[in-house]
Design an enzyme around this catalytic site. Structure first.
Site, mmCIF file in Angstrom:
data_model
loop_
_atom_site.group_PDB
_atom_site.id
_atom_site.type_symbol
_atom_site.label_atom_id
_atom_site.label_comp_id
_atom_site.label_asym_id
_atom_site.label_seq_id
_atom_site.Cartn_x
_atom_site.Cartn_y
_atom_site.Cartn_z
ATOM 1 C CG ASP A 168 -2.158 0.864 1.008
ATOM 2 O OD1 ASP A 168 -3.160 0.680 1.717
ATOM 3 O OD2 ASP A 168 -2.110 1.736 0.111
HETATM 4 C C1 GLC Z 1 -4.461 4.211 -0.187
HETATM 5 C C2 GLC Z 1 -5.292 3.015 0.239
HETATM 6 C C3 GLC Z 1 -5.320 1.904 -0.782
HETATM 7 C C4 GLC Z 1 -5.251 2.499 -2.165
HETATM 8 C C5 GLC Z 1 -3.877 3.132 -2.324
HETATM 9 C C6 GLC Z 1 -3.727 3.837 -3.664
HETATM 10 O O1 GLC Z 1 -3.738 4.709 0.904
HETATM 11 O O2 GLC Z 1 -4.978 2.443 1.502
HETATM 12 O O3 GLC Z 1 -6.517 1.161 -0.573
HETATM 13 O O4 GLC Z 1 -5.438 1.501 -3.151
HETATM 14 O O5 GLC Z 1 -3.573 4.036 -1.272
HETATM 15 O O6 GLC Z 1 -4.554 4.954 -3.711
#
Ligand code: GLC
Length: 729
Positions: free
Chosen positions: A287
């Site tokens: 993430d």
């Molecule tokens: C965010 C979220 C994740 C998302 C990623 C890209 O912090 O936790 O679910 O896909 O970043 O935006």
């Protein structure tokens, strides 16, 4: 364009699409330098050429970035994401494909959580439909639109099991049950990926957030989680295992720690459980910043250690470009990591790219998006899943449905009466509020013979005056997306300030009152519970929200949604979930209560929902088919459902099982199957659930799956409060 041997450049044999996938991967891997390899493990935020840093464009031309995330910020759900620009996407892609040494295409990832131009209800609402075939169909519509605009990789489904509705991201998952989460998550994977994510209307899916993120203590986003191994294996991991079995092309490792070990540095769960035991051969992307976060968790001293821990644990690609690029070469040099670990990560990224078909079709086809954007079948499918997600919580005096052709004076009031953008929820980057049908407009279209009164959304005496002139009042309440989604949790499980008073003030007028609650989570409302004749939980329903709500209110569609998680009576009941483990002590305490100041039961239990007709469940039978430990279905549960009410309708038959004696304390009951059943008035149907080893067992103390013969209890019914009957296996 799919190349054959004849049309494949001699220096790029991996482009020959007739070769087996693994052979193509090895041919390309063999041609890659260390810099090429590390580049494939980097994801960076996309910027159009005119706005990008020249150094970043040069990194792409040099093959030192493998993926771009199409997001404006780390909080894409709440940030402003620029609309996708296929021309800009193609321009940057050409730098990778036509200028970099090996021409490896970039894979474009985006948070396509529950819609694109056609926006479905939030995932928690989709779960309330208990209709996985429809969720799959609706997800395929979303994939068609997103791929046509240049998205190769969607960061969904989120399958984090969650029992705490205070958590803002509750909207994004499928509630408190492992089976419902497994079935819905797998349906999204099938809808997004189809038979091949390389097809022009499909994408790579990404199950997230691996794992346990939904257990954030206190519903506080990013906070620590304290799952036990048993809870992970029996509650949290089944949905991830199901998406892997469904062929999901990627997973995303989460921000959270489990018992002090951040999941993005957990060899146990990422490399051992996911990759080795489940045989997952796709790509694990961290993430956003989760590798760098290891420093802030306090388990990495610096970026080098964070990169080493992440790669060793099984993170293949770093979202975003923080430490892999700078640290991996030195870590290899020093022997802290092995080249085999880097090669494994690169293989997984390449495998995902080949599966996405971007070596053959790296560019967005001009004009394609315009031909599929909000296609009529997309809108109709979204309307169907939206109306099926709406849960009728109460319907005193059978007030609903209202006759659309009757000369009625109906006041449609409240903060959500004319709302549009709010229905899109907190994770919708490509929906347009102007495309959303408001509740007011939906009702005007569905019931042109009504005289509809409305007023300013603000709670004023004029609103009450309009209500006093009406035959029936429809109060449209709820919460804004600003209280849901990432980093948007709440402490008190109540409607926003003023809405309880609004409902009570309208209720005290003595007019028949319908409350339509547009919220991202199950929110108890004492005022609605007391004053509403009818109370609908309509969630954040997407672009077709107003149309679907009107379908239900006017009886065009009978409500059939069921609670995907328990609705607590009050915040103090949290965690409040149906599949709790049974406590031991209370056997000697017949008057035991969880709390002295509130009933033990939730306001509405998991699986609950009303319709416009009545169903009875009877004649539950249990037939033992085979030995419990065999692979064959061991027991068949059947029941007869009868539509005893005045109109046709759909019910969701739910099968629950309890294992009375096991190595570990097992849940009071667990959902083991569900089926939608449509019946005409007076019609009967027998439903059966054949349960085998995979339904009757659990992961024991040693972590292995087991089925213990012995005493069980089971039932088929309309929700999780149905009494169980015993049997022996
Ligand atoms: C965010 C979220 C994740 C998302 C990623 C890209 O912090 O936790 O679910 O896909 O970043 O935006």
């Amino acid at each position: 364009m799919s190349r054959t041997e004849a049309s494949t450049p001699a220096d790029k044999p991996w482009l020959n699409a007739t070769l087996p996938l693994e052979e193509r991967i090895e041919l390309l891997l063999g041609a890659m330098s260390l810099e090429d390899k590390v580049g494939q493990l980097i994801q960076y935020p996309f910027k159009a050429p005119a706005k990008a840093e020249p150094a970043d464009l040069n990194a792409i031309r040099g093959g030192r970035i493998g993926s771009l995330i199409l997001a404006g910020s780390a909080w894409a759900g709440h940030g402003q994401s620029n609309p996708l620009d296929p021309e800009a996407l193609n321009a940057v892609q050409r730098m990778a494909v036509e200028e970099s040494p090996l021409g490896i295409p970039l894979i474009y990832g985006r948070d396509v959580i529950h819609g694109h131009a056609t926006v479905l209800p939030i995932p928690l609402a989709q779960a309330a439909s208990f209709d996985t075939a429809l969720i799959e169909e609706a997800s395929s519509c979303v994939a068609r639109e997103a791929r046509a605009q240049g998205v190769h990789w969607a960061f969904a489904p989120m399958v984090d099991l969650c029992r705490d509705p205070r958590w803002g991201r509750i909207i994004e998952g499928y509630g408190e049950d492992p089976l419902l989460g497994s079935e819905c998550g797998s349906a999204v994977v099938r809808g997004y990926q189809g038979d091949s994510p390389a097809a022009g209307d499909r994408m790579i899916a990404c199950a997230k957030h691996f794992c346990g993120y939904g257990g954030a203590e206190g519903g506080r986003d990013y906070d620590t989680t304290e799952w036990t191994d048993d809870s992970l294996r029996n509650y949290v991991l089944p949905a991830f295992a199901a998406t892997v079995k469904a062929g999901v092309g990627s997973l995303m490792s989460g921000f959270n720690a489990i018992g002090g070990t951040p999941v993005s540095s957990s060899k146990t769960w990422l490399r051992e459980w996911l990759k080795e035991q489940q045989g997952f051969d796709g790509c694990v992307v961290s993430d956003w910043g989760a590798v760098g976060d290891l420093i802030y968790h306090g388990v990495a001293a610096d970026g080098a250690e964070a990169a080493a821990l992440g790669l060793e644990a099984g993170v293949d690609m770093e979202m975003i470009r923080e430490h892999f690029e700078d640290e991996l070469p030195g870590l290899l040099e020093s022997g802290r990591i092995q080249s085999s670990q880097v090669d494994d990560a690169v293989r997984r990224v390449l495998r995902m790219k080949f599966r996405a078909g971007i070596f053959e079709k790296p560019y967005v086809e001009a004009g394609l998006y315009a031909s599929v954007r909000r296609r009529e079948d997309h809108i109709n499918t979204a309307r169907k899943v939206t109306s099926k997600s709406i849960v009728l919580l109460s319907n005193k005096d059978k007030l609903l449905p209202l006759a659309p052709k009757q000369k009625l004076k109906v006041a449609v009031l409240g903060p959500y009466a004319s709302a549009q953008g709010q229905h899109l929820g907190a994770w919708c980057l490509d929906g347009n509020p102007a495309d959303v049908t408001s509740i007011l407009d939906g009702l005007k279209a569905a019931a042109p013979d009504w005289e509809i009164l409305t007023s300013d959304p603000a709670f004023t005496d004029e609103m009450l005056f309009n209500a006093s002139l009406a035959d029936i009042v429809i109060a449209c309440v709820g919460e804004s997306p600003c209280r849901t989604g990432e980093v948007h949790s709440i402490a008190e499980l109540t409607l926003p300030p003023g809405q309880e008073e609004l409902i009570e003030s309208l209720g005290r007028l003595g007019k028949p009152l319908v409350v339509v609650q547009c919220s991202g989570r199950p929110l108890p409302s004492p005022a609605a519970d007391h004053y509403a004749s009818a109370w609908l939980l309509a969630w954040h329903g997407g672009t077709e929200a107003g149309t679907a709500i009107a379908d239900i209110i006017t009886g065009q569609t009978a409500p059939s949604g069921r609670m995907p998680m328990s609705m607590p009576r009050t915040t103090g009941q949290i965690p409040c979930y149906y599949n709790r483990r049974r406590p031991g002590k209370i056997r000697q305490m017949p008057n035991y209560r969880y709390h002295q100041d509130v009933q033990d039961t939730p306001l509405f239990p998991f699986g609950y929902g009303l319709g416009y007709t009545e169903f009875t469940y009877s004649d539950t039978t249990v037939k033992i088919l085979a030995d419990a430990a065999s692979g064959a279905p061991s027991v068949e549960l059947s029941a007869t459902i009868t539509n005893t009410g005045p109109s046709a309708g759909e019910t969701v038959a739910q099968c629950y099982v309890r294992d009375e004696h096991a190595q570990v304390a097992r849940p009071e009951r667990e959902l083991k199957g569900f089926k939608r059943v449509s019946l005409a008035p007076g019609e009967k149907q027998t439903v059966s659930f054949a349960l085998g080893r995979d339904a009757l067992g659990y992961f024991g103390q040693d972590g292995t799956y087991r089925v213990d013969p012995g005493a069980f209890a089971a039932a088929i019914g309309a929700d999780s409060a149905v009494p169980l009957v015993g049997f022996n296996l």
